[in-house]
Enzyme design. Structure first.
Site, mmCIF file in Angstrom:
data_model
loop_
_atom_site.group_PDB
_atom_site.id
_atom_site.type_symbol
_atom_site.label_atom_id
_atom_site.label_comp_id
_atom_site.label_asym_id
_atom_site.label_seq_id
_atom_site.Cartn_x
_atom_site.Cartn_y
_atom_site.Cartn_z
ATOM 1 N N GLN A 82 36.378 35.078 35.333
ATOM 2 C CA GLN A 82 35.247 35.718 35.762
ATOM 3 C C GLN A 82 35.493 37.437 35.502
ATOM 4 O O GLN A 82 35.527 37.775 34.445
ATOM 5 C CB GLN A 82 34.449 35.336 36.822
ATOM 6 C CG GLN A 82 33.842 33.882 36.658
ATOM 7 C CD GLN A 82 33.049 33.384 37.826
ATOM 8 O OE1 GLN A 82 32.476 34.063 38.469
ATOM 9 N NE2 GLN A 82 33.014 31.968 37.661
ATOM 10 N N ASP A 83 35.538 37.965 36.620
ATOM 11 C CA ASP A 83 36.140 39.428 36.659
ATOM 12 C C ASP A 83 37.453 39.320 37.481
ATOM 13 O O ASP A 83 37.918 38.690 38.252
ATOM 14 C CB ASP A 83 35.133 40.197 37.330
ATOM 15 C CG ASP A 83 34.595 40.051 38.458
ATOM 16 O OD1 ASP A 83 35.113 39.172 39.407
ATOM 17 O OD2 ASP A 83 34.204 41.029 39.430
ATOM 18 N N PRO A 84 38.019 40.700 37.357
ATOM 19 C CA PRO A 84 39.342 40.784 37.965
ATOM 20 C C PRO A 84 39.403 40.722 39.328
ATOM 21 O O PRO A 84 38.283 41.047 39.905
ATOM 22 C CB PRO A 84 39.917 42.066 37.569
ATOM 23 C CG PRO A 84 38.921 42.501 36.264
ATOM 24 C CD PRO A 84 37.849 41.777 36.387
ATOM 25 N N VAL A 116 37.149 46.007 37.498
ATOM 26 C CA VAL A 116 36.105 45.976 38.634
ATOM 27 C C VAL A 116 36.326 47.139 39.456
ATOM 28 O O VAL A 116 37.548 47.578 39.490
ATOM 29 C CB VAL A 116 36.440 44.596 39.142
ATOM 30 C CG1 VAL A 116 37.834 44.397 39.853
ATOM 31 C CG2 VAL A 116 35.576 44.333 40.435
ATOM 32 N N PHE A 120 32.111 41.605 40.678
ATOM 33 C CA PHE A 120 31.104 41.636 39.747
ATOM 34 C C PHE A 120 30.484 43.121 39.861
ATOM 35 O O PHE A 120 29.516 43.420 38.897
ATOM 36 C CB PHE A 120 30.121 40.822 40.154
ATOM 37 C CG PHE A 120 30.719 39.287 40.040
ATOM 38 C CD1 PHE A 120 30.972 38.821 38.965
ATOM 39 C CD2 PHE A 120 30.824 38.748 41.338
ATOM 40 C CE1 PHE A 120 31.712 37.453 39.002
ATOM 41 C CE2 PHE A 120 31.346 37.144 41.174
ATOM 42 C CZ PHE A 120 31.759 36.726 40.213
#
Length: 229
Positions: free
Chosen positions: A69-71, A132, A138
């Site tokens: 998803q995100d880092p 991020v 997020f």
């Protein structure tokens, strides 16, 4: 700042596939946002690592795609590969569960969380969002990265064949919705996310690592050595 995000930072094979993205309106807006964020906040990963997944696994060498998803948003964790952390970093919970499933599946025990060797063998470790803000999960969602990574996924689906898409969790499945809407010659392995909240709902016991190698062997391709030295 912008030099870190030019198309020249990518391998030639990705440049050819993604060249149109640099002229899209979302891209200039994303660059403006990133310039401000890197100047005024702590952002992960470092600029030079943002495209690590694409640099590590050129377009024509992708055999497997594992979407994140995100880092990671903790200090020193994110280095541009989904689920991966640099050597010496403690294993985040999701990665610990990934390694637990790998050991149960193939008897392979990994101590370090750097997945670079997987990427070097053709496993594209791609996050949906590539940056991020520190401590804020997020925080860079909805700023344009999703358009860029949508383009990556679409190019792989349309312009390659026999890639194994590993979809852990509903977000990864949604990201690859095109796989469920069109005819293609790819393989799909899907199950719940390896996070502590979802792993017991079907990630544990999925045996995806052995299934990936079974499919690669069937295709006549070298199998992935999941052991990290």
């Amino acid at each position: 700042m912008h030099e870190a995000f030019t198309i020249e930072q990518l391998p030639q094979s990705w440049q050819e596939q993604l060249k149109d993205e640099w002229s899209q309106p979302y891209w200039s807006q994303l660059l403006t946002f990133l310039k401000s964020e890197y100047a005024n906040a702590t952002v992960y990963p470092k600029k030079e690592h943002v495209f690590s997944a694409l640099r590590s696994t050129p377009f024509d060498q992708v055999k497997v795609v594992i979407l994140g998803q995100d880092p990671y948003h903790g200090e020193g964790q994110a280095h541009g590969l989904s689920f991966s952390v640099p050597k010496g970093q403690a294993l985040p919970p999701s990665l610990r569960n990934i390694f637990q499933e790998l050991q149960a599946d193939l008897g392979i025990r990994n101590e370090t969380g750097c997945l670079q060797t997987w990427a070097d063998q053709g496993v594209l470790l791609l996050n949906t969002v590539l940056t991020v803000r520190a401590g804020e999960a997020f925080s860079h969602a909805g700023r344009g990265w999703e358009h860029f990574t949508d383009a990556i996924v679409t190019k792989l689906i349309q312009n390659r064949t026999h890639i194994i898409f590993v979809l852990w969790g509903s977000a990864a499945r949604k990201k690859c919705d095109l796989l469920f809407q069109t005819k293609h010659q790819h393989a799909i392995l899907a199950c719940p996310h390896p996070s502590p909240l979802a792993a017991h709902r079907g990630f544990f016991g999925c045996c995806h690592f052995s299934k990936i190698n079974y499919l690669l062997k069937k295709q006549g391709k070298p199998m992935i050595n999941w052991k990290i030295a």
